[in-house]
Design a protein around this motif. Structure first.
Motif, PDB file in Angstrom:
ATOM      1  N   LEU A  61       1.034  -1.538  -0.142  1.00 40.81           N
ATOM      2  CA  LEU A  61       0.255  -0.441  -0.087  1.00 40.81           C
ATOM      3  C   LEU A  61       1.063   1.231  -0.277  1.00 40.81           C
ATOM      4  N   GLU A  62       1.600   1.095   0.921  1.00 38.95           N
ATOM      5  CA  GLU A  62       3.050   1.996   0.706  1.00 38.95           C
ATOM      6  C   GLU A  62       3.618   2.830  -0.458  1.00 38.95           C
ATOM      7  N   VAL A  63       3.971   2.336  -1.506  1.00 45.39           N
ATOM      8  CA  VAL A  63       4.517   1.475  -2.907  1.00 45.39           C
ATOM      9  C   VAL A  63       3.315   2.540  -3.482  1.00 45.39           C
ATOM     10  N   LEU A  64       2.657   2.039  -3.482  1.00 48.89           N
ATOM     11  CA  LEU A  64       1.329   2.096  -4.495  1.00 48.89           C
ATOM     12  C   LEU A  64       1.095   3.651  -4.353  1.00 48.89           C
ATOM     13  N   GLU A  65       1.023   3.534  -2.820  1.00 46.02           N
ATOM     14  CA  GLU A  65       0.370   5.531  -2.669  1.00 46.02           C
ATOM     15  C   GLU A  65       1.194   5.992  -2.864  1.00 46.02           C
ATOM     16  N   ALA A  66       2.697   6.248  -2.979  1.00 45.54           N
ATOM     17  CA  ALA A  66       3.938   6.790  -3.237  1.00 45.54           C
ATOM     18  C   ALA A  66       3.799   6.551  -4.800  1.00 45.54           C
ATOM     19  N   ALA A  67       3.594   5.636  -5.331  1.00 41.65           N
ATOM     20  CA  ALA A  67       3.660   5.885  -6.757  1.00 41.65           C
ATOM     21  C   ALA A  67       2.520   6.692  -7.850  1.00 41.65           C
ATOM     22  N   ILE A  68       1.512   7.008  -6.971  1.00 39.83           N
ATOM     23  CA  ILE A  68       0.243   7.973  -7.923  1.00 39.83           C
ATOM     24  C   ILE A  68       0.851   9.165  -7.272  1.00 39.83           C
ATOM     25  N   ALA A  69       1.247   9.079  -5.764  1.00 37.59           N
ATOM     26  CA  ALA A  69       1.560  10.442  -5.260  1.00 37.59           C
ATOM     27  C   ALA A  69       2.647  11.374  -6.296  1.00 37.59           C
ATOM     28  N   ARG A  70       3.799  10.371  -6.633  1.00 42.23           N
ATOM     29  CA  ARG A  70       4.127  11.214  -7.623  1.00 42.23           C
ATOM     30  C   ARG A  70       4.439  10.821  -9.171  1.00 42.23           C
ATOM     31  N   LEU A  87       0.357  -4.906 -15.280  1.00 38.82           N
ATOM     32  CA  LEU A  87       1.535  -4.888 -14.362  1.00 38.82           C
ATOM     33  C   LEU A  87       0.877  -5.291 -13.317  1.00 38.82           C
ATOM     34  N   ALA A  88       2.035  -6.338 -12.546  1.00 40.51           N
ATOM     35  CA  ALA A  88       1.760  -6.514 -11.116  1.00 40.51           C
ATOM     36  C   ALA A  88       2.746  -6.075 -10.123  1.00 40.51           C
ATOM     37  N   LEU A  89       2.397  -6.172  -9.091  1.00 39.73           N
ATOM     38  CA  LEU A  89       2.743  -6.055  -7.758  1.00 39.73           C
ATOM     39  C   LEU A  89       2.620  -7.290  -6.697  1.00 39.73           C
ATOM     40  N   CYS A  90       3.580  -8.134  -6.542  1.00 40.95           N
ATOM     41  CA  CYS A  90       3.561  -9.377  -6.339  1.00 40.95           C
ATOM     42  C   CYS A  90       4.301  -9.085  -5.086  1.00 40.95           C
ATOM     43  N   LEU A  91       4.047  -9.209  -3.793  1.00 43.67           N
ATOM     44  CA  LEU A  91       5.083  -9.341  -2.032  1.00 43.67           C
ATOM     45  C   LEU A  91       5.678 -10.814  -1.851  1.00 43.67           C
ATOM     46  N   MET A  92       6.348 -11.580  -1.913  1.00 47.05           N
ATOM     47  CA  MET A  92       6.397 -12.275  -1.132  1.00 47.05           C
ATOM     48  C   MET A  92       7.926 -12.336   0.270  1.00 47.05           C
ATOM     49  N   TYR A  93       7.262 -12.112   0.838  1.00 44.47           N
ATOM     50  CA  TYR A  93       8.566 -11.872   1.600  1.00 44.47           C
ATOM     51  C   TYR A  93       9.427 -12.973   2.287  1.00 44.47           C
ATOM     52  N   THR A  94       9.494 -14.184   1.608  1.00 44.82           N
ATOM     53  CA  THR A  94      10.150 -15.264   2.029  1.00 44.82           C
ATOM     54  C   THR A  94      11.076 -15.914   0.204  1.00 44.82           C
ATOM     55  N   PRO A 140      14.235   1.736  -3.098  1.00 42.77           N
ATOM     56  CA  PRO A 140      14.579   1.187  -4.335  1.00 42.77           C
ATOM     57  C   PRO A 140      12.820   0.442  -4.788  1.00 42.77           C
ATOM     58  N   MET A 141      12.026  -0.299  -4.367  1.00 43.10           N
ATOM     59  CA  MET A 141      10.918  -0.655  -4.480  1.00 43.10           C
ATOM     60  C   MET A 141      10.077   0.301  -5.511  1.00 43.10           C
ATOM     61  N   LEU A 142       9.774   1.931  -5.538  1.00 39.82           N
ATOM     62  CA  LEU A 142       9.352   2.371  -6.233  1.00 39.82           C
ATOM     63  C   LEU A 142       9.540   3.029  -7.707  1.00 39.82           C
ATOM     64  N   GLY A 143      11.570   2.485  -7.460  1.00 40.85           N
ATOM     65  CA  GLY A 143      12.306   2.472  -8.903  1.00 40.85           C
ATOM     66  C   GLY A 143      11.862   1.099  -9.700  1.00 40.85           C
ATOM     67  N   THR A 144      11.748   0.411  -9.028  1.00 40.15           N
ATOM     68  CA  THR A 144      11.360  -0.684  -9.473  1.00 40.15           C
ATOM     69  C   THR A 144      10.236  -0.890 -10.597  1.00 40.15           C
ATOM     70  N   LEU A 145       9.479  -0.216  -9.552  1.00 43.01           N
ATOM     71  CA  LEU A 145       7.827  -0.331  -9.563  1.00 43.01           C
ATOM     72  C   LEU A 145       8.083   0.629 -11.211  1.00 43.01           C
TER      73      LEU A 145
END
Length: 441
Positions: free
Chosen positions: A286-295, A344-351, A395-400
């Motif tokens: 959610l943080e990444v999406l919100e920042a991506a829209i704002a910027r 485009l998909a944002l699919c996170l997996m912390y493993t 970094p994740m915003l850059g990758t997005l």
């Protein structure tokens, strides 16, 4: 005597036959020591019914691990055909794809190789067989015999399942493995491991129970992806190196393929949203999406955002001005159909495991942004449309942003999709595993 038998049966139903036998021998030994005056202090007085109000430590510990309650089995004569049993939580709508689908396919192929019948044992929901036939037809798997379904809820002490010598059990999680090991020799079990399941928990009792199962030297493992296999071995699980075999999942083109969306003319950005599966980093997403829209990385006049998952709260992005569409509990067919329309998909997996959505989506023509973790650093070997970023915001915003550019670069995206190196056929993908575990003995 009647009370003793009732208590023994109750213990057997709760803990399984093997523990009943071990407990029986232990009690005989204690009584023998008592007769000869060598009984250790503190073990000579069993709890009586008069002690109501106290909590049994054994029962309290068992309740905390209720999902591991042993399968209640009784032995029957060996049938004309052997049997393979899959033990899983559920195969119903919303479950019969991804890891569960892989278990069903593997179980079917091993049963075919053994000339065996197949039984699916579910523990949290009674199976709805209707979806299974569609999955098997889609993947071109024909069973020679009718599939049997059995419901064995861990909270119900009344169910009993038959088993016979030589039956193979395919388990699908550490808790279904623990439950099966309560009644079945470990040598008759193959544990389909599709994640480092220790990472589901903080360091505590469940983590400890899971770790013990993964360390069992008698278990055999089928490991979903070489990446996960290498991680498990590097973490100290030498038994996995000795008794495990890795495979790469398959994504048949008749299931996963690009299709044009009949929507608004905007591109589609999917967010894999499972807030109760903490490893999916819902809130970081959610943080990444919100920042991506704002910027302006993601422009809402060009992109539709769709949350796909389970138990998704009503959330608005863009400082409360934009409501993303939510899709929950999709059937297997609905999920595959939607995946084919994603850009485009944002699919996170912390493993360490890539998880299925990055594979599903890239096999359907989408660009996928996911995160690095441990030895999961670059998934371009599967498809160059899968981009890995670090788990910090910038970094994740850059990758997005790279993902947005690649998703809009149709020639490069198409070339990457065409050059993907992913298995397309389950028979080929699981051939070595079926060879290893499909041969009795």
């Amino acid at each position: 005597m009647t009370n003793l038998i009732e208590r023994a049966l109750r213990f057997q139903r709760r803990h399984g036959t093997r523990r009943l036998i071990r407990e029986g021998w232990a009690r005989v030994a204690r009584r023998g020591r008592a007769l000869f005056g060598v009984q250790p202090p503190g073990q000579e007085t069993p709890l009586s019914l008069a002690d109501i109000g106290w909590v049994s430590a054994a029962e309290l510990a068992a309740k905390q691990a209720q999902q591991c309650t042993a399968l209640r089995l009784f032995t029957s004569p060996r049938p004309a055909l052997p049997r393979v049993s899959i033990v899983t939580d559920s195969i119903n709508k919303g479950s019969l794809y991804g890891g569960v689908g892989t278990a069903v396919i593997l179980g079917c192929l091993i049963a075919q190789r053994r000339g065996a019948t197949l039984r699916i044992v579910t523990r949290t929901e009674r199976a709805q067989p209707s979806g299974l036939a569609g999955v098997l037809a889609t993947y071109g798997i024909e069973m020679s015999h009718e599939v049997e379904f059995a419901f064995a809820p861990f909270h119900d002490e009344r169910h009993q399942l038959d088993t016979h010598e030589g039956e193979l059990f395919l388990t699908t999680s550490w808790w279904t493995t623990a439950a099966t090991m309560g009644s079945v020799p470990a040598a008759d079990i193959v544990y389909l491991l599709q994640e480092d399941e220790r990472m589901f928990y903080p360091h505590g009792d469940e983590h400890l129970r899971c770790s013990r199962v993964l360390k069992d030297p008698q278990l055999r493992f089928a490991i979903n992806t070489r990446l996960l296999f290498d991680h498990l071995v590097a973490s100290g699980l030498d038994n996995v190196a000795h008794h495990g075999l890795a495979f790469e999942p398959a994504f048949p083109p008749q299931v996963f393929q690009p299709r044009h969306s009949a929507g608004t003319g905007k591109r589609t950005l999917m967010f894999y949203a499972r807030p109760h599966n903490v490893r999916n980093l819902f809130y970081f997403g959610l943080e990444v999406l919100e920042a991506a829209i704002a910027r302006g990385v993601v422009k809402l006049d060009e992109w539709d955002i769709v949350f796909v998952g389970k138990d998704i709260p009503k959330i608005r992005l863009d400082a409360g001005r934009y409501s993303p569409r939510r899709l929950e509990n999709l059937s297997w067919a609905e999920y595959a159909e939607f995946a084919s329309t994603v850009d485009l998909a944002l699919c996170l997996m912390y493993t360490p495991h890539p998880s299925y959505p990055p594979f599903d989506l890239s096999a359907s023509g989408a660009v996928v942004v996911t995160n690095r973790f441990g030895n999961k650093q670059d998934l371009g070997g599967y498809c160059r449309n899968i981009l890995c970023g670090d788990t910090d915001l910038e970094p994740m915003l850059g990758t997005l942003a790279q993902g947005v550019a690649l998703a809009c670069d149709e020639p490069q995206r198409t070339a990457n999709f065409r050059d993907r190196r992913m298995q397309a056929d389950w028979h080929a993908a699981l051939a070595q595993v079926v060879d290893r575990f499909g041969t009795p003995g």
